[in-house]
Design a protein around this motif. Sequence first.
Motif, PDB file in Angstrom:
ATOM      1  N   SER A  41      58.783  -3.258  40.528  1.00  0.00           N
ATOM      2  CA  SER A  41      59.040  -4.688  40.736  1.00  0.00           C
ATOM      3  C   SER A  41      58.487  -5.174  42.070  1.00  0.00           C
ATOM      4  N   ASP A  68      57.936  -1.744  25.646  1.00  0.00           N
ATOM      5  CA  ASP A  68      59.174  -1.634  26.416  1.00  0.00           C
ATOM      6  C   ASP A  68      59.578  -3.023  26.917  1.00  0.00           C
ATOM      7  N   PRO A  69      60.716  -3.564  26.470  1.00  0.00           N
ATOM      8  CA  PRO A  69      61.140  -4.911  26.882  1.00  0.00           C
ATOM      9  C   PRO A  69      61.258  -5.075  28.393  1.00  0.00           C
ATOM     10  N   TYR A  70      61.759  -4.054  29.063  1.00  0.00           N
ATOM     11  CA  TYR A  70      61.912  -4.136  30.525  1.00  0.00           C
ATOM     12  C   TYR A  70      60.548  -4.210  31.204  1.00  0.00           C
ATOM     13  N   GLU A  71      59.626  -3.354  30.764  1.00  0.00           N
ATOM     14  CA  GLU A  71      58.275  -3.371  31.337  1.00  0.00           C
ATOM     15  C   GLU A  71      57.591  -4.708  31.073  1.00  0.00           C
ATOM     16  N   ARG A  73      58.895  -7.536  30.727  1.00  0.00           N
ATOM     17  CA  ARG A  73      59.488  -8.553  31.604  1.00  0.00           C
ATOM     18  C   ARG A  73      58.902  -8.455  33.012  1.00  0.00           C
ATOM     19  N   LEU A  74      58.722  -7.226  33.497  1.00  0.00           N
ATOM     20  CA  LEU A  74      58.123  -7.034  34.810  1.00  0.00           C
ATOM     21  C   LEU A  74      56.692  -7.560  34.840  1.00  0.00           C
TER      22      LEU A  74
END
Length: 219
Positions: A41, A68-71, A73-74
């Motif tokens: 991040s 990957d949803p988190y990736e 988003r980043l």
Amino acid sequence: MRTSVLNTAWANGNDDVIDTATQLFQNWMRFNQTVDADLKSVVYPVGIAYGGEEEWEFVWDQYLSSSDPYEKRLFLSALGMSRIPWLLSRYLEYSIDPSKVRTQDTTTVIAYVSGNVYGRYLSWNFVRNNWSLFLERYGGGSFSFSRLIKYVTGSFTTELELKEVERFFSEQGDQGSGARAVRQALEVIQRNILWLETNQNLIQNCLSDTQSCFSSSLS
């Protein structure tokens, strides 16, 4: 806390953090070296902010290929950190293309660009130019609609900007269930103006004299 400190450091121009994050980004892009999870991040946005089209395109490709949803988003967040206006303008255009960005992520992209000083007015103009699309897509009373207005006007701090926002929405006629969101946006701008008028001299003193900043407090 490490991530928060590093993000604050690079946002305030700390050369050591910027240089290290930029090198880590280049190692990732050119040599496929993995970035530590707790540094992503920081490294992703710094790489975009201090890079050019090549870096932007690289992260965009990573976004498209990631599951990957988190990736993802980043990546969306980092892409909004560019300092190149035409890249930000293109990113805003991508945000309303469902083949590139999911419809539910459109307002997220606009929020990231709006939070970037280089994209603040780009996003405001973009929303105005595509107002009918947003009204049709989200409806005046939806949460997404309210967030959209908040994102593109929430950083305004001048009477000129206030009048511009007032004029735009008055020209749209009856906002129906969206009138509350518009009213709240105007109230936020008015509070921003008042806060700046109250604290501007103190802020200037803080920037010119660190000691005065420690001996005073912002209202």
